[in-house]
Scaffold this motif. Structure first.
Motif, mmCIF file in Angstrom:
data_model
loop_
_atom_site.group_PDB
_atom_site.id
_atom_site.type_symbol
_atom_site.label_atom_id
_atom_site.label_comp_id
_atom_site.label_asym_id
_atom_site.label_seq_id
_atom_site.Cartn_x
_atom_site.Cartn_y
_atom_site.Cartn_z
ATOM 1 N N THR A 204 -46.129 -54.064 97.950
ATOM 2 C CA THR A 204 -47.575 -53.889 98.014
ATOM 3 C C THR A 204 -48.175 -55.242 97.671
ATOM 4 N N SER A 215 -49.495 -52.540 102.553
ATOM 5 C CA SER A 215 -48.091 -52.203 102.337
ATOM 6 C C SER A 215 -47.260 -52.855 103.430
ATOM 7 N N ALA A 475 -45.103 -42.429 102.543
ATOM 8 C CA ALA A 475 -45.545 -41.745 101.326
ATOM 9 C C ALA A 475 -45.294 -42.626 100.105
ATOM 10 N N ALA A 476 -44.113 -43.265 100.065
ATOM 11 C CA ALA A 476 -43.787 -44.149 98.938
ATOM 12 C C ALA A 476 -44.743 -45.338 98.901
ATOM 13 N N ALA A 478 -47.807 -45.461 100.108
ATOM 14 C CA ALA A 478 -49.153 -45.014 99.721
ATOM 15 C C ALA A 478 -49.234 -44.812 98.210
ATOM 16 N N LEU A 479 -48.173 -44.285 97.645
ATOM 17 C CA LEU A 479 -48.141 -44.067 96.199
ATOM 18 C C LEU A 479 -48.212 -45.413 95.455
ATOM 19 N N SER A 480 -47.422 -46.367 95.926
ATOM 20 C CA SER A 480 -47.414 -47.695 95.303
ATOM 21 C C SER A 480 -48.800 -48.320 95.384
ATOM 22 N N LYS A 481 -49.410 -48.218 96.552
ATOM 23 C CA LYS A 481 -50.731 -48.813 96.731
ATOM 24 C C LYS A 481 -51.757 -48.153 95.795
ATOM 25 N N ALA A 482 -51.664 -46.837 95.666
ATOM 26 C CA ALA A 482 -52.599 -46.111 94.798
ATOM 27 C C ALA A 482 -52.417 -46.546 93.339
ATOM 28 N N GLU A 483 -51.167 -46.749 92.945
ATOM 29 C CA GLU A 483 -50.896 -47.175 91.566
ATOM 30 C C GLU A 483 -51.482 -48.562 91.291
ATOM 31 N N LYS A 486 -55.251 -48.352 91.104
ATOM 32 C CA LYS A 486 -55.663 -47.731 89.846
ATOM 33 C C LYS A 486 -55.554 -48.736 88.687
#
Lengths: 638, 246
Positions: A204, A215, A475-476, A478-483, A486
């Motif tokens: 990311t 990503s 999905a992985a 997107a999760l990394s990007k969201a973290e 945040k």
């Protein structure tokens, strides 16, 4: 659990044997593999260019505005190679042994041997690229001597060897960027590794000009993001050097090896005031002709020229007669600190020692000295306003090189499959202390010669089937990007009253005093408490102006300082567990009667490799070092 | 030590800029110019303001990242010195300083004192290299290069890519930068096979980026932190001419 994957067989055959058996990928199929390289210093630029030359698809990210700015550019003195052009008894074996001994027998034999073995080819490669190394009048390449060795195996380009080698690698990188195999993204910083089933499958990235997070998918990820000596705030490193890329990989499962092994360079310029942001290095090559001394008298007030010979203490020549002023860095730095702490320091803050060229100037004349070190003397004058042809330089130890870094196996792959770590970012070749002119070498050898072979071997082993950019990957990612998003929002929202830089200075001071050139249990336990408290304050009192969708240097700094704060706690943890002195790690409790480091091979002949457990908790793994080819000796330069 | 600062502020590439005034009266004469800006920014941030965006990395004059115009002097009032190597002792107590970014059409301003010098990378990409792949090199000492030539090549190769030569030139010409790389590589035996394409392509890219022509005023060599000389420009002109006559 930690498999270093060292090939069997005689030391001198290991690398050839590995290469002979490494799997290959058909040239036409290589373009189906995507490799991401983070960092464009010597290791990053050289590996990216070399892999693109082979036909892989390479994407490169650097936070700098140009690939040419990476801090490899600042290395001055030279690069070692066992060419034996001087006929002075050098050989691959001797270079291997010098390096292993210099590192106080805390590195892998096989890795160190390979470094020495590949050193000659690096000089050939650099010359072919047009690197203007110093030459004799006859046209042959010139060499000089560096600390910790008794041969002359250092190749140099005045005092700007790092710059010239980096420009060679940068030009090779730009040549590939013009082609279709490589894409370079400047002002893009890696903020997370995307993992899938415990394998590194992407990154990311934050665009530092717009703040946009993206990503990127890959089949292999190469981190070549340099060292973390800047954690001490005052260091010889550039302002933007940071541990964020390797620290984020560590948080995703990559083990951090020997993080407490930081080298303090003996010939830096001393700190002059609280406002200071960095300590400028003067090349170690100066020790070829300069003699180091302090006044014998405590609180000496006379100018250096007024102090007679009999009242000068040439302490390195006194303590280490056979190596003298060319004793290795850890030993020279510690000896300086010992004299400074005993009240013999010179300069306005009494925190320096003299490096005197008087004898060399009398012997060789000013023109000869100017040709060897002219730019260093000029630089000294620019920074201090003093003329080193007329009076001795003042120098002091400063945080410099990270021997520690992410744990890697013989292939330079971390315990996370697909994650390779190159150059100063990994722990591999220098043990507990690096010899001068070996860092440029290691970065180049990792990038030009090792990674191209081992990365291809890994990719052939996993095959292209495993590298799909499918819904699970999305999905992985997107999760990394969201973290990441945040995290940035959280830091911006704290809105306290202390800048990231102020926290960094406090952190550096704690670490320098309590876990720096020498360490002891009591101080380090106090350091741990102080760091935990600082980490809490950071989360309450940090102040970042602006927002995340613009050029925001304060946000960039805050992210790096947050990672440094967490890493500092592990550094102390690592130094606490190692109840011996070795190389740059000097535990006051473990020393000989005459103040030399006391190693404990029985209990500590291993490399620590830490697993991240969250909330400042770590699990220790040990890679035991097997010495099959050399006998462990107590390291003596006397 | 006290200084009165007027610093160029510009929120983005296409936004109108202006000078913003700040007075600092707690400075130390041994601070470098970037350290003075660190100090100023800490004050600005703590009072809820927007810090001055500027770049500086190695702070020892070799990475080429820093550089502003100070009272009309590119980099520094001291000859051949980068901004990061300029200390406040170079100024008078109480002096007024105007700090601006390097200005050139080919170096757009990104924010405050931060500029975009990627045009330099594209000039290098057009031919500023020797086309040798990893592994192809011959034994280093099979190629003899006499001492004087090696030193001369180094003199040209020492460029740090800071852009001061462009910023000081009334035509915003990049001839010193381009010629230094052309000559470094083309004077060495390793660089000769590609010499004619190199000069042609790099000069073409330089023109395409919008840098101006050289009118040989020599302002560039005065500010160059590495002391790269104008003779490089003459040498490149001759290479370019011969290449075109062929």
């Amino acid at each position: 659990m930690l498999d270093s994957r060292i090939p069997d067989g005689p030391l001198e055959d290991k690398w050839q044997k590995y290469k002979a058996h490494a799997q290959l990928i058909n040239p036409a199929n290589r373009r189906n593999y995507k490799i991401i390289v983070v960092g464009t210093g010597l290791a990053g630029a050289s590996s990216a260019a070399s892999l693109a030359e082979l036909g892989f698809q390479v994407e490169v990210f650097t936070f700098h505005d140009s690939a040419r700015r990476a801090h490899s550019v600042a290395a001055q003195g030279g690069v070692n190679a066992a060419k034996d052009y001087k006929n002075d008894g050098d050989s691959v074996w001797r270079m291997f042994y010098d390096t292993l001994k210099g590192g106080d027998f805390r590195a892998r034999e096989a890795n160190v041997y390979r470094l020495a073995e590949c050193s000659m080819a690096l000089i050939d490669q650099a010359v072919a690229q047009g690197v203007p190394f110093a030459r004799e009048y006859s046209g042959y390449l010139s060499n000089r001597s560096f600390g910790g060795v008794q041969v002359s195996r250092t190749f140099y380009a005045r005092g700007q060897t790092g710059q010239q080698l980096l420009l060679g690698a940068y030009q090779a990188l730009m040549r590939q960027n013009a082609g279709s195999n490589l894409t370079l993204h400047t002002r893009h910083e890696m903020l997370d590794v995307i993992t899938l089933n415990g394998e590194a499958k992407g990154v990311t990235i934050r665009n530092l000009d717009t703040g946009e997070l993206t990503s990127h998918h890959c089949d292999a990820l190469l981190l070549a993001t340099g060292g973390y000596g800047k954690i001490y705030y005052l260091s010889t490193l550039a302002m933007n050097c940071n541990a964020t890329a390797i620290w984020r990989a560590h948080r995703k499962g990559a083990f951090m090896a020997a993080p407490s092994w930081t080298q303090f360079h003996p010939t830096s310029l001393p700190q002059l005031g609280d406002y200071q942001s960095k300590l400028t290095l003067m090349s170690e090559s100066l020790r070829n002709d300069g003699r180091i001394w302090v006044p014998k008298l405590v609180n000496e007030k006379r100018a250096p020229k007024d102090i007679p010979e009999a009242e000068r203490d040439y302490y390195l020549e006194r303590r280490y007669p056979s190596f003298g002023n060319l004793a290795p860095r850890d030993i020279s730095s510690r000896a300086a600190k010992e004299r400074i702490d005993a009240g013999h320091g010179v300069g306005p803050m009494k925190n320096a020692v003299y490096l005197d060229f008087k004898d060399a100037l009398n012997r060789d004349g000013q023109p000869a000295i100017a040709q060897r070190y002219g730019n260093l003397f000029d630089m000294y004058q620019k920074i201090t306003g003093m003329n080193a042809y007329k009076e001795p330089m003042m120098i002091a130890p400063a945080a410099h090189f990270s021997m520690g870094g992410l744990w890697v196996d013989y292939r330079l792959m971390s315990n996370l499959p697909g994650l390779f770590v190159l150059g100063e970012a990994n722990f591999s070749d220098h043990g507990a202390n690096r010899l001068g002119a070996n860092s440029l070498l290691q970065s180049c050898v990792d990038g030009y010669f090792i990674a191209p072979s081992t990365v291809m071997d890994y990719l052939a082993e996993v095959g292209s089937a495993k590298s799909k950019k499918d819904a699970t990957w999305e999905a992985a990612a997107a999760l990394s990007k969201a973290e990441v998003s945040k995290r940035l929002e959280h830091l911006l929202k704290i809105k306290g009253n202390t800048t990231a830089e102020e926290f960094h200075k406090e952190l550096g001071q704690i670490l320098y005093v309590k876990c720096g050139l020498s360490r002891n249990q009591t101080d380090m336990e106090a350091a741990r408490e102080a760091l935990l408290a600082l980490q809490k304050r950071f989360q309450k009192e940090l102040l970042i102006p602006g927002n995340a969708s613009e050029i925001n240097f304060e946000l960039e700094k805050a992210v790096r300082v947050e990672d440094y704060l967490e890493m500092a706690i592990l550094i102390v943890e690592d130094a606490l567990q190692r109840k011996e002195s070795c190389g740059a790690h000097f535990r006051q409790e473990y020393q000989t009667e005459d103040g030399e480091a006391l190693r404990n091979d029985e209990d500590f002949k291993y490399v620590s490799a830490w697993e991240y457990k969250g909330d400042n908790q770590y699990a220790l793994h040990k890679e035991h070092l097997n010495f099959e080819f050399v006998e462990l000796k107590s390291r003596s330069y006397k | 030590m006290k200084l009165e600062l007027h610093i160029w502020r510009q929120a983005g590439p296409n936004i109108k800029g202006y000078f913003e005034g700040h007075t600092l009266d707690d400075l130390d004469e041994h601070m470098s110019v970037p350290e003075m800006l660190d100090h100023l920014n800490t004050k600005i941030i703590k009072s809820g303001g927007n810090p001055v965006a500027f770049e500086s990395d190695c702070r020892e004059g070799i990475c080429g990242q820093c550089g502003f115009v100070i009272n009309g002097d590119v980099h520094s009032p001291n000859k051949g010195t980068t901004t990061c190597q300029t200390h406040l002792r170079s100024f008078q107590d109480g002096q007024t300083l105007y700090l601006e970014p390097f200005r050139a059409g080919a170096f757009p301003i990104k924010k405050d004192l931060v500029i975009d010098r990627s045009a330099f990378d594209r000039i290098i990409q057009a031919g500023g290299y020797i086309g040798v792949n990893t592994g192809q090199a011959a034994e280093a000492n099979t190629l003899l290069i006499n001492h004087e030539l090696a030193e001369k090549a180094f003199d040209a190769a020492a460029c740090i890519g800071c852009g001061a030569c462009v910023a000081t030139c009334k035509n915003a010409s990049a001839m010193l930068f381009t010629s230094a790389k052309v000559n470094h590589l083309s004077m060495l035996p390793q660089g000769k096979p590609e010499a004619s394409n190199r000069v042609k392509n790099m000069v073409a890219q330089m023109d395409m980026e919008g840098f101006g022509s050289c009118s040989a005023t020599g302002a560039c060599e005065v500010v160059c932190p590495q002391g790269i000389t104008m003779t490089n420009i003459a040498e490149m002109n001759s290479r370019w001419l011969w290449q075109n006559l062929k």
